[in-house]
Design an enzyme around this catalytic site. Structure first.
Site, PDB file in Angstrom:
ATOM      1  N   CYS A  68       0.822  -1.214   0.000  1.00 20.42           N
ATOM      2  CA  CYS A  68       0.000   0.000   0.000  1.00 20.42           C
ATOM      3  C   CYS A  68       0.852   1.257   0.000  1.00 20.42           C
ATOM      4  O   CYS A  68       0.469   2.278  -0.585  1.00 20.42           O
ATOM      5  CB  CYS A  68      -0.909   0.014   1.235  1.00 20.42           C
ATOM      6  N   ASP A 142      -4.883   2.005   5.347  1.00 21.18           N
ATOM      7  CA  ASP A 142      -5.624   2.104   6.599  1.00 21.18           C
ATOM      8  C   ASP A 142      -5.358   3.358   7.416  1.00 21.18           C
ATOM      9  O   ASP A 142      -5.834   4.426   7.100  1.00 21.18           O
ATOM     10  CB  ASP A 142      -5.381   0.840   7.426  1.00 21.18           C
ATOM     11  N   SER A 489     -11.886  -4.828  10.323  1.00 25.25           N
ATOM     12  CA  SER A 489     -11.371  -4.341   9.050  1.00 25.25           C
ATOM     13  C   SER A 489     -12.526  -3.925   8.162  1.00 25.25           C
ATOM     14  O   SER A 489     -13.652  -4.414   8.312  1.00 25.25           O
ATOM     15  CB  SER A 489     -10.568  -5.448   8.362  1.00 25.25           C
TER      16      SER A 489
END
Length: 583
Positions: A68, A142, A489
């Protein structure tokens, strides 16, 4: 290698424009006694022209800890170009990121939510210590997204955020595959529905490029939030990480921060208002986004000095229809949203439904309803037209009752049933629950409870995707319910209720529940109750003793001492304060 940004190609701007506000950076640069300071700047490769320009921080979470965050540095180079072309001097720095994918389902996950605060604190420390005139922040996974946005709003200098984008899905056995396919594949192997050889093949094919998770999990949800709040360029968040189009978006981001500096705004706290926060909550509900957004949106609001709680989020969720058919509850991915015009298509649909404030501002300083006119209407499949929403209310709901009086979150997008009733099966930490799930020591119809995993109790409020994905992979996704004061999540699906407030470690009702107690969940009525009388709960509360605390130190100790409740964003400071040097 040091760069002299004064020598970059591109149009030159008058760095002493009369209408420009006084530059903060001059505090550290101008004057005889700042000679040593300028010497340090020259040692980084800056010449006279670059030193005379506004100093703009460019912060990324670049690193090899997760796909990411890989590739952010390459995009940041184009942010630098945009800043330089518009008359500024970019000053690049990095901060940390914690991979939820790697830290999942073990003690390392306790550092995930904490990393959000470390990122925000890092941005504040560098921008204020170096007295930068502006800031562009980039995040990829995140907590890096809300962490960067929180830092940008906290320092409140001309600023912008750019999400690094999602990875492209892989192909396995003729179908698209992502990390969620792999998570749930583990449960299928344990249930005998998939071979280990097949899972090993899937593992090698589900994530073929750099970028964040491909579905409407936390990263993509918060990417959409960044656009909706006005902190990011409209249309930027859903562009896949590997698409060349990101170069132009990054350059534009740098230019817009310089534009805000020239014009005296809009500043981040001009963009983050009660109306834009309601818009942010609306886009989460409309897309069936991550439940984590209900933790992060109040935290961003807190940085702006706005009290925006889980109750405020719930009010928006209740009036917002689910119109985007996105994974994990639906069919499509970020790259599919990008193909039809990006997140502004969702915003435009919400505007047409009267569920979106059109008078908030974009990063460019224009009304958002005016800006949305340039984007396509919904395609009818990825994003439904207003005549046929997937559901009349949002994909995420807040439940309340005697078990969670301050609220708990449930993603209802994709759920077949919105009611559940069953006996509690109680675990005092994630590890003991996961062991029971692996060994299938939980009967159908159970309400699994994982407690003492809240912000203080964990400490760190761990995410439970490892456990919930095992349950779903074992074919038990809606045959049991799960309740926790920890987090989920964005990829979690099933009857999974998290963020239960107040948390068990603080004596919340979750601490009082016992094996066999009957729990009743009704998402339509937004209720969650344990079938015990008030007198019985009072008797148990009088007898309750908090569990013995384990010895902790370092970051976890500091976090546990400072962190507030989940329904207020799990924040660690007073919020909304203007630094005295900026008054």
């Amino acid at each position: 290698m040091a760069h002299d940004d004064s020598r970059r190609d591109g149009p030159r701007r008058d760095t002493s424009r009369r209408n420009r506000p006084k530059l903060r950076s001059r505090i550290a640069i101008d004057g005889l006694d700042r000679t040593p300071h300028r010497a340090f700047l020259r040692a980084t490769g800056l010449g006279d022209e670059a030193i005379a320009r506004p100093m703009i921080g460019v912060a990324t979470t670049e690193g090899e800890m997760t796909p990411c965050n890989m590739g952010l540095r390459a995009q940041a180079e184009f942010i630098r170009e945009g800043i330089s072309e518009a008359g500024g001097t970019p000053r690049e720095f990095t901060t940390i990121g914690v991979s939820d994918g790697v830290s999942m389902n073990h003690q390392g996950m306790k550092f995930s939510l904490i990393s959000r605060e470390i990122i925000a604190d890092s941005v504040e420390a560098v921008v204020r210590a170096h007295v930068y005139d502006g800031i562009v922040g980039m995040g990829g996974c995140d907590k890096t997204l809300p962490g960067m946005m929180m830092g940008i709003v906290r320092v409140n200098v001309p600023g912008a955020f750019l999400y690094g984008g999602a990875h492209l899905p892989g192909r396995w056995r003729g179908q698209e595959a992502t990390e969620l396919t792999a998570y749930e594949g583990v449960g299928k192997v344990q249930a005998g529905a998939m071979s280990e050889a097949d899972l090993a093949e899937l593992e090698r094919n589900c994530m073929p490029t750099v970028g964040a998770c491909a579905g409407q999990f936390t990263a993509n949800t918060m990417g959409m939030v960044s656009e909706t709040l006005g902190l990011a360029v409209l249309g930027s968040s859903m562009i896949p990480a590997v698409f060349s189009e990101r170069k132009a978006i990054a350059r534009r981001t740098g230019q817009l921060v310089m534009q805000a500096l020239e014009n005296g705004g809009p500043l981040p706290r001009d963009l983050v208002t009660r109306k834009s926060l309601e818009n942010a909550a609306a886009i989460v509900a409309a897309t069936g986004g991550s439940t984590n957004a209900a933790l992060h949106i109040p935290a961003i609001a807190h940085e702006a000095g706005i009290r925006f709680t889980m109750d405020d989020v719930a009010a928006v969720f209740d009036r917002t229809p689910l119109i985007a058919d996105l994974q994990p509850g639906g069919r499509f991915l970020a790259k599919d949203v990008n193909a039809i015009g990006g997140a502004p298509v969702v915003m435009k649909a919400l505007l047409a439904l009267g569920r979106f404030h059109g008078d908030t501002l974009t990063l460019a300083g224009e009304r958002i309803d005016t800006a949305l006119a340039a984007f396509p209407d919904p395609d009818g499949e990825v994003v439904r037209k207003k005549e046929r929403p997937i559901t009349a209310d949002g994909g995420v709901v807040v439940l309340k009752g005697n078990l969670c009086p301050d609220g708990a979150l449930l993603k209802v997008a994709g759920l077949k049933s919105l009611e559940f009733r069953g006996p509690a099966l109680v675990f005092d930490d994630e590890e003991s629950c996961t062991a029971a799930v692996r060994e299938r020591r939980y009967p159908e119809g159970s309400v699994i409870v994982i407690r003492y995993e809240g912000p203080k109790g964990g400490p760190g409020m761990r995410e439970m995707l490892g456990t919930t994905a095992l349950i779903y992979g074992q074919g038990m996704g809606e045959k049991v319910a799960l309740i926790t004061d920890g987090r989920f999540s964005g990829a979690t699906r099933g009857m999974c209720i998290g963020y239960a407030s107040p948390e068990a470690a603080g004596g919340g009702p979750l601490a009082l529940i016992r094996n066999g107690d009957i729990v009743r969940i009704d998402a339509r009525k937004r209720s969650i109750e344990v079938e015990l009388s008030a007198d019985e709960l009072a008797r148990r509360r009088a007898a309750w003793q908090p569990p013995a605390k384990k010895r902790i130190a370092g970051t976890l100790e500091k976090y546990a001492a400072l962190v507030g409740p989940a329904n207020l964003g799990a924040v660690t400071h007073g919020g909304g304060v203007v630094w005295e040097a900026e008054e």
